[in-house]
Write a protein that holds these residues in place. Structure first.
Motif, PDB file in Angstrom:
ATOM      1  N   HIS A 247      29.527  -1.489  43.361  1.00  0.00           N
ATOM      2  CA  HIS A 247      28.927  -2.116  42.179  1.00  0.00           C
ATOM      3  C   HIS A 247      28.367  -1.064  41.233  1.00  0.00           C
TER       4      HIS A 247
ATOM      5  N   GLY B 180      15.124   2.670  35.250  1.00  0.00           N
ATOM      6  CA  GLY B 180      16.403   3.122  34.725  1.00  0.00           C
ATOM      7  C   GLY B 180      16.771   2.287  33.532  1.00  0.00           C
ATOM      8  N   PRO B 181      17.520   2.899  32.621  1.00  0.00           N
ATOM      9  CA  PRO B 181      17.973   2.115  31.475  1.00  0.00           C
ATOM     10  C   PRO B 181      18.791   0.939  31.986  1.00  0.00           C
ATOM     11  N   LEU B 182      18.852  -0.143  31.209  1.00  0.00           N
ATOM     12  CA  LEU B 182      19.619  -1.308  31.637  1.00  0.00           C
ATOM     13  C   LEU B 182      21.048  -0.915  31.954  1.00  0.00           C
ATOM     14  N   GLY B 183      21.571  -1.504  33.007  1.00  0.00           N
ATOM     15  CA  GLY B 183      22.940  -1.200  33.388  1.00  0.00           C
ATOM     16  C   GLY B 183      23.047   0.046  34.244  1.00  0.00           C
ATOM     17  N   SER B 184      21.923   0.566  34.659  1.00  0.00           N
ATOM     18  CA  SER B 184      21.981   1.774  35.468  1.00  0.00           C
ATOM     19  C   SER B 184      22.293   1.462  36.919  1.00  0.00           C
ATOM     20  N   GLY B 185      22.072   0.243  37.304  1.00  0.00           N
ATOM     21  CA  GLY B 185      22.385  -0.115  38.676  1.00  0.00           C
ATOM     22  C   GLY B 185      21.196  -0.632  39.451  1.00  0.00           C
ATOM     23  N   GLY B 186      20.060  -0.678  38.817  1.00  0.00           N
ATOM     24  CA  GLY B 186      18.875  -1.172  39.518  1.00  0.00           C
ATOM     25  C   GLY B 186      19.072  -2.577  40.039  1.00  0.00           C
ATOM     26  N   SER B 187      19.607  -3.424  39.172  1.00  0.00           N
ATOM     27  CA  SER B 187      19.833  -4.807  39.599  1.00  0.00           C
ATOM     28  C   SER B 187      20.825  -4.857  40.739  1.00  0.00           C
ATOM     29  N   ALA B 188      21.813  -3.982  40.681  1.00  0.00           N
ATOM     30  CA  ALA B 188      22.815  -3.972  41.748  1.00  0.00           C
ATOM     31  C   ALA B 188      22.143  -3.679  43.083  1.00  0.00           C
TER      32      ALA B 188
ATOM     33  N   ARG C 224      25.010  -9.696  46.553  1.00  0.00           N
ATOM     34  CA  ARG C 224      26.293  -9.037  46.279  1.00  0.00           C
ATOM     35  C   ARG C 224      26.793  -8.402  47.557  1.00  0.00           C
TER      36      ARG C 224
ATOM     37  N   GLU D 241      12.904  -6.791  36.804  1.00  0.00           N
ATOM     38  CA  GLU D 241      12.302  -7.032  35.485  1.00  0.00           C
ATOM     39  C   GLU D 241      11.292  -8.174  35.557  1.00  0.00           C
TER      40      GLU D 241
ATOM     41  N   ASN E  97      12.236  -3.305  40.055  1.00  0.00           N
ATOM     42  CA  ASN E  97      13.188  -2.671  39.151  1.00  0.00           C
ATOM     43  C   ASN E  97      12.782  -3.025  37.724  1.00  0.00           C
TER      44      ASN E  97
ATOM     45  N   ARG F 103      29.332   4.983  30.973  1.00  0.00           N
ATOM     46  CA  ARG F 103      29.820   4.582  32.285  1.00  0.00           C
ATOM     47  C   ARG F 103      31.170   3.875  32.126  1.00  0.00           C
TER      48      ARG F 103
ATOM     49  N   PRO G 292      33.007  -9.131  42.291  1.00  0.00           N
ATOM     50  CA  PRO G 292      32.364 -10.143  41.444  1.00  0.00           C
ATOM     51  C   PRO G 292      33.012 -10.118  40.077  1.00  0.00           C
ATOM     52  N   ALA G 293      33.053 -11.256  39.484  1.00  0.00           N
ATOM     53  CA  ALA G 293      33.690 -11.335  38.173  1.00  0.00           C
ATOM     54  C   ALA G 293      32.859 -10.623  37.141  1.00  0.00           C
TER      55      ALA G 293
END
Ligand SMILES: Nc1ncnc2c1ncn2[C@@H]1O[C@H](COP(=O)(O)OP(=O)(O)OP(=O)(O)O)[C@@H](O)[C@H]1O
Ligand SMILES: Nc1ncnc2c1ncn2[C@@H]1O[C@H](COP(=O)(O)OP(=O)(O)OP(=O)(O)O)[C@@H](O)[C@H]1O
Ligand SMILES: [Mg+2]
Ligand SMILES: [Mg+2]
Lengths: 307, 509, 360, 360
Positions: free
Chosen positions: B280, B299-307, B316, B436, B467, D3, D341-342
């Protein structure tokens, strides 16, 4: 003259001059004709008619007729989609002293019947069609059968047809046997069979609607309305089919039970039973007749509709 | 001059706006603040034609505006960036920018022209080469900037409204946004700016208005205004220096917390240990959260924290690496599996991933608990009620009515409901994951949530992992923090050096 | 934070109760109207008849309501009815299997088909409407393949399942009422009932909250399949025949009509079992009464159809809770103004702007 | 922003193209199979016949696809077909109205009914499925009230509308193909086409962007109504009769089946017109071929039903774009593993956790 609330049992049979006529195929052409004649006779004899809204739906039919039983209508005439399904309802009706008359088939639990058996009708069509094939087509033909085996009448008529036609016209080849329930399906299936097999020249329909659709398909495939080598035949004897047969074209035959007679019998059989006319027949049996352009009955049958 | 006078709006029993008057001068940025549910978005929806006022008047340079639909507002020169973005994920960036406002020749769309013009506008905002991408594939920050591009493409906008635009932005993206806002101010636009972040006021606003329960309680130029005054106007009765959390929330970085107080841990063995986590978008993530400790993940959004959080919560799958929980191998198959093992997640994006908006407060809070207090498969109304009352008092839910419909609560209360969902089964939990946790939540509620988290860690000995893409938040709440960029941990910050500067520094390496 | 409490469930209950009552009022008005119009209507016999008619409908409507609440749908029930009846019928008539065993096998077949639906829809998450529409068509073929000739003439004991009376109550009613009682206990008295609503309101949130978002729908599909097959068995018993080509044809639309009439939202998450019961009653009473009054079938169709359209309006009013309250909700709808936006629904629907109504 | 780009439009296009091709492949396989099985199949006459059979279906499928893309549905088309045919038929036969005028009036009636649907659903926002299900039932009654006796024996010129050939092409095909061309231009070349998708994906966002979220669906309903009425006129012309009780019965499910088969998502926002065309072709070719091979109708039902279930699987695969790619999407589905995942879809759909698939 109306009956008392929840009465039941023979001692207190429902009174009144009401007849319920349950005809499941609310959408087919013959229904309108039948109602017309039934109303006519009911008026003469001072009866009131009731109808159900079955839409060809077994569940609705059962519930509609059961409702009449529960509501103790004095007399019920029912055309069972599934004969066995009607037995228990008829039994209950009779236990309550209601008059229960079956239509088209004979039931164990009924007081009387209006009969024009589907098997006979199919046999008559088979005979008429095989005569045509043997006499006019040198015994050779390609045949499309439009049946309806999801219905009991359809099965019966088909059974009658198949018990006669193949033996009587051994040279006729049955190219396709299809289910069709409406005029549109009759048209669509016949069209498709014709575009693949342009030499199909005999169509045997289980009712008039599908055959009228087939007739239309032939015309649209460029076949003359009076092409000598084509035979379309069906069963019912509705106004439109009779008119078409009268044109002396390829729609050659409709096996008819006189709709007027049935319409009248729908009232007469139960009314006689209600009025306890001992002499009157409990079973009105109406014989199917093959009506062709040359039939002496044609004019009579047609005139029934124009009065 | 944009003038709103005596704006009134009622939603059933709620007076969302009770006669608001607001003047926004040309070429200024007017900040609009207030607690969750104060009426900010309602006012903005009225200005953008998305809703009609029951009463009141809106004038632009003396002309009364009839704003009966978004279309008419757009035509009147009012461009709005709504709190919930109005982008269509399945369409491309260019298509979105011109949605409802297409360039056409006759009946047909001029797609080439749209693409070129979109590309040009986007590059002014520093976004190149994305005009053909589908919006759903962009990060929140980028989407926010696309919204701005969309606003700018409307018929010569005179008014620009931004409803909490920075809630989901990274530090860098915020800077970029502010540059754009300043440039637009210089072009003479009337700008209304809604935010919960008090620090931003000084940076960008010329004038501040605070709403409370649909009424204006403060309206002043920024110049002679102190942050504490604003705080008091928003959350009266709460001292700005009382709880540590409040102080942090408002005043930004302060001294770091003393080291983790894991001694309180009553639980068998909490800690979580992650090694070489891949998948992910993650690249060999190592991290550790001990019982009784609050660890930040910045981390900036999309960095993977949520993952990371989703993986830990079993939401996931298809990852590689090793995770240990209390020393045992931990590989959750699903969130319910994770819960059984004592790990719970408060996801980001409350409305779509956490809240049952149409259900009641108690149903929301007890969704996991009900089973645990049921008897022989049947629910026990009495024990459910007890559990609810206890936790509702603990987290200070308002109203404390179990039958209140969750979707109608203020954002802060909604978030507290979601948190309460886990606190009510806290005796079974060892790890609490929060993504968040205070996005879009007012300063008052934010402080309350921080103190709840602190209690969960200190008093109940839970391992808490937060996160956040908000540096202020990480500094305010965490005992320790990791910085993650592009799916890889770029640094660890110990309690002693936990400052905004340090985090930003590590994030920008 | 001392502002007025937001609209509470209490109010929403009031309104949904009122909308529920709109249907209830409809049912009562019909009862009164038909009684006045015909002395034959309000007789014990006829009322029993009405309940009998509603029994199979209720038996399937109960689990289906739960499925719809979860945001699912099963359109294949009509054909499952057919398959259930045909399987039991063939077993008894062709293989002379003991009636009880035949019923059990038929129900088991229904459960298996339901599990297949549940696997595809609940587990693999293929589109419920597409899958079950396909199953509807395919299973109708299967029913006819199993029994090209209508099995009939069942053992005597079997018939009483569909047409018998126990303590003066029609036997099928026990199944119909039983299904509703079980469903009600499940939905309102067990934790999984809340889970069902939660899945319908916000599946993702339910998943993250540890709700069995795959297993629960799967079970509901299986139960629906079993109920439909049992319904087919009861119908076959009543008919003393199991015609594969017609048994249960169109039933899926009738039962869906009843559930939607009852105010259960097609998108899931909103509605009650009580509403669904009323929907069933409404349909069967309307049909019974109109037949009694000898209303032409055309007009019966029109009445049925309009009832659904009115139901759509009522559901919409129920959704928009924030309204001034009570029946004014409906007045507002008609006056085309003033309607306040709804309480937020499922997340997936953004808070509706009231653009839907205000024209101004 | 450096990325790796997540699934882009390109990949999604590839995949949806592939899923489109799955259907295309299905159609081609059928064509080949039937040609091998019967020499009668691949004749100009029979192909023309297939196109004729598909014409009315296509005529209605085109606007219906746009409605479904907007997240709406119109189930009343079957009865509107009936009403359209009956109105034209009665005007010509009973009132001796000029055929052209009769057709125009019939279409106008269809448009009006469509506008009624559009007002209730698109404007007042009542539930599309409930309202149009009600209209389906009610309008069937209306068709029969208008013409209790089947009007037949139409003027000669009228018949050629349904059965005539122009340049060797069946006349109805011009309408069917025309409808798709117009719909395609609308959907892919005009701004309103994008708006239709936007409404289906995220109505709120579309509304806030100034899209006519009420007017557009209303127009689409009106056009669908007009198209359905015209379809009824064509059918009546072909039949030389307009039986109110049967004309168009069940058509709503057939046309919905075609659209869903074509990969248009029932929830809206996803799908193409090309897919819908393929769906129509698939259905009519299957039916024609099976009829030609004289396959019993039971098995035709089973084949039709299974096609829909397979379509559900394909649509699901298309939705999960992030997959390894190409046909492996399907393999993955079967292998029940590995599915990533989609990519996030419509805002309204939360990122699906892959809980739906992975069992590990
Ligand atoms: N569509 C609606 N239906 C019912 N009530 C609503 C609706 N929209 C807003 N409200 C209510 O109106 C009040 C004001 O809400 P609004 O969204 O304007 O607050 P806000 O200041 O923007 O809050 P936040 O900071 O959380 O965004 C709240 O009590 C809210 O519950
Ligand atoms: N559904 C997906 N398909 C493919 N890649 C994805 C998917 N979701 C996320 N990713 C990738 O995983 C990485 C992490 O994304 P994620 O959503 O976890 O960011 P984030 O953690 O939300 O950021 P933040 O920590 O600020 O919340 C990104 O590179 C993203 O592109
Ligand atoms: Mg807001
Ligand atoms: Mg995130």
């Amino acid at each position: 003259s109306s009956n008392s609330g929840g009465a039941s049992g023979n001692s207190d049979a429902p009174k009144g001059k009401i007849i319920g006529f349950d005809f499941p195929f609310t959408t087919i052409a013959v229904y309108g004709n039948l109602k017309k004649f039934a109303e006519e006779r009911a008026k003469e004899r001072g009866y009131e008619m009731r109808y159900t809204n079955d839409n060809g739906d077994l569940a609705k039919q059962t519930s509609g007729v059961s409702a009449w039983v529960a509501q103790q209508l004095p007399a019920i005439v029912a055309f069972p989609l599934e004969p066995t399904a009607m037995e228990s309802i008829g039994k209950r009706a009779r236990e309550q002293g209601q008059i229960f008359v079956s239509y088209s088939v004979q039931l164990k639990n009924s007081d009387g019947a209006v009969l024009f058996p589907g098997v006979d009708s199919g046999k008559v069509l088979g005979k008429n069609a095989s005569d045509f094939v043997n006499q006019k087509l040198d015994g050779k033909a390609k045949v499309l059968i439009l049946g309806n085996d999801s219905l009991d009448v359809g099965k019966q008529r088909n059974q009658g047809l198949m018990s006669v036609f193949p033996q009587a016209a051994p040279g006729a080849k049955i190219v396709s046997t299809q289910n069709a329930t409406t005029r549109a399906e009759g048209l669509s299936i016949t069209s498709q069979v014709l575009s693949a097999n342009p030499d199909v020249n005999v169509v045997l329909g289980y009712d008039d609607d599908v055959a009228l659709g087939a007739y239309q398909a032939f015309l649209q495939h460029g076949i003359a309305p009076d092409a000598p080598n084509v035979y379309i035949g069906s069963q019912d004897g509705t106004q439109e089919s009779l008119q078409t047969v009268a044109k002396n074209g390829i729609y050659r035959c409709t096996v008819a039970v006189r709709i007027r007679d049935i319409g009248h019998a729908i009232v007469d059989v139960p009314a006689d039973l209600l009025e306890k006319k001992a002499t009157a027949p409990k079973v009105a049996s109406i014989a199917p007749v093959a009506i062709t352009a040359g039939s002496p009955e044609l004019a009579d049958y047609l005139s029934d509709y124009t009065r | 001059m944009l003038q709103v006078s005596n704006a009134m709006k009622r939603y059933g029993g709620v007076q969302a706006l009770g006669g608001v008057t607001l003047d926004v001068a040309e070429g200024t940025v007017h900040a609009l603040l207030g607690h969750n549910g104060a009426g900010k978005s309602t006012l903005i929806r009225a200005l953008s034609g998305a809703t009609t006022l029951d009463e009141g008047r809106i004038e632009l340079d003396g002309d009364v505006l009839q704003l009966e639909s978004p279309r008419s507002a757009i035509a009147a020169g009012i461009a709005t960036i709504h709190q919930n973005l109005s982008l269509v994920g399945a369409l491309t960036v260019a298509e979105n920018i011109f949605l409802g406002n297409e360039k056409r020749r006759g009946l047909f769309v001029r797609r080439g022209q749209q693409r070129d013009q979109a590309a040009e506008t986007l590059s002014q905002l520093g976004l190149d080469g994305i005009h053909n991408r589908r919006v759903a594939t962009l990060s929140m920050g980028t989407q926010q900037l696309v919204e701005i591009a969309k606003a700018l493409e409307r018929h010569s906008p005179r008014v620009l409204i931004l409803d909490e635009p920075t809630a989901a932005l990274t530090h860098g993206e915020v800077e970029k946004l502010f540059e754009q806002v300043a440039a637009l101010r210089a072009r003479g636009l009337h700008i209304i700016y809604v935010t919960h972040r008090l620090a931003e006021i000084e940076q960008i606003a010329d004038h501040v208005t605070v709403l409370k329960n649909g009424e204006v309680v403060l309206s002043q130029p920024t110049a002679n205004l102190h942050r504490d005054d604003v705080f008091r106007a928003i959350a009266p009765g709460r001292s700005t220096s009382g709880g540590a959390g409040v102080a942090h929330a408002v005043n930004g970085p302060a001294e770091a917390h003393s080291a983790a107080a894991s001694q309180a841990g009553a639980r068998p063995s909490g800690g979580l240990e992650v090694r070489r986590l891949d998948g992910h978008g993650l690249r060999g993530v190592d991290l550790q959260v001990k019982a009784g400790e609050i660890v930040g993940l910045y981390g900036p959004l999309g960095s993977g924290g949520s993952a990371i959080l989703d993986i830990l919560a079993g939401a996931r799958r298809n990852w590689a690496g090793e995770i240990a929980l209390g020393g045992n191998v931990y590989a959750p198959r699903s969130p319910s599996d994770a819960l059984r093992k004592g790990v719970a997640l408060v996801p980001s994006d409350r409305r779509s991933r956490a809240l049952f908006a149409g259900m009641t407060m108690s149903e929301n809070v007890l969704i996991a608990k009900a089973q645990r207090v049921s008897r022989a498969w049947l629910r026990s109304t009495r024990r459910e009620r007890q559990a609810f009352d206890r936790v509702a008092a603990d987290v200070n839910l308002i109203p404390r009515d179990p039958r209140a419909v969750a979707g109608l609560l203020s954002g802060g209360n909604q978030q507290k409901c979601v948190l309460a969902r886990w606190l009510v089964i806290s005796e079974e939990l060892r790890v609490l994951l929060l993504d968040e946790p205070t996005q879009g939540i007012d300063v008052g509620a934010r402080a309350e949530i921080y103190s709840l988290l602190r209690r969960a860690a200190r008093d109940e000995g839970m391992a808490v992992l937060v996160n956040s893409s908000d540096v202020e938040e990480v500094v305010a709440i965490a005992d320790r923090a990791y910085v993650i960029v592009d799916g890889a941990i770029t640094g660890t910050v110990a309690a002693a050096d936990l400052t905004e500067a340090q985090l930003l520094n590590l994030a920008n390496q | 934070m001392n502002r007025p409490a937001p609209a509470t469930r209490g109010r929403s209950k009031l309104l949904s109760a009122l909308v529920g009552s709109a249907l209830l009022i409809g049912v009562v008005v019909m009862l009164i109207g038909f009684s006045v119009a015909s002395p034959l209507f309000l007789t014990p016999n006829n009322l029993r008849q009405i309940l009998l008619e509603g029994s199979v409908l209720a038996l399937v409507a109960a689990p289906l309501t739960i499925l719809v609440l979860m945001g699912m749908i099963d359109l294949s029930v009509g054909s499952m009815l057919g398959v259930g009846g045909v399987v039991a019928g063939e077993l008894m008539v062709r293989f002379h299997v003991n009636p009880l065993l035949a019923v059990l096998v038929a129900v088991a077949v229904g459960v298996l088909i339901g599990l297949a639906n549940g696997t595809l829809v609940g587990f693999l998450r293929w589109s419920p409407i597409v899958v079950t529409l396909g199953m509807l068509t395919a299973l109708r073929g299967v029913a006819q393949v199993i029994a090209p000739q209508t099995p009939n003439g069942f053992p005597a004991g079997f018939g009483s399942l569909g047409a018998g009376y126990v303590l003066g109550i029609p036997a099928p009613l026990f199944f119909g009422a039983g299904a509703f009682v079980v469903a009600a206990v499940f939905l309102y008295r067990t934790p999984w009932g809340r889970h069902a609503y939660a899945i319908g309101v916000n599946r993702e949130a339910a998943f993250l909250s540890g709700v069995a978002v795959r297993r629960l729908p799967m079970i509901a599909f299986a139960v629906t399949g079993g109920a439909a097959a049992l319904g087919g068995v009861l119908d076959a018993a009543r008919l003393d025949a199991a015609p594969g080509g017609t048994l249960g044809v169109g039933f899926e639309l009738t039962v869906l009509t009843a559930v939607l009439l009852g105010g259960v939202a097609f998108e899931g998450g909103r509605g009650t079992l009580f509403g669904a019961v009323l929907g069933v009653l409404f349909l069967v009473i309307l049909q019974n009464g109109l037949t009694l009054l000898n209303v032409q079938n055309y007009y019966q169709d029109i009445a049925n159809g309009l009832a659904l359209v009115v139901a759509a309006a009522l559901n919409f009013a129920a959704e928009r809770q924030g309204t001034a309250g009570g029946l004014t909700a409906l007045l507002d709808l008609v006056r085309d103004r003033q309607v306040r936006p709804a309480a937020p629904q499922a997340e997936n629907t953004p808070i509706p702007a009231e653009d839907g109504l205000v024209t101004k």
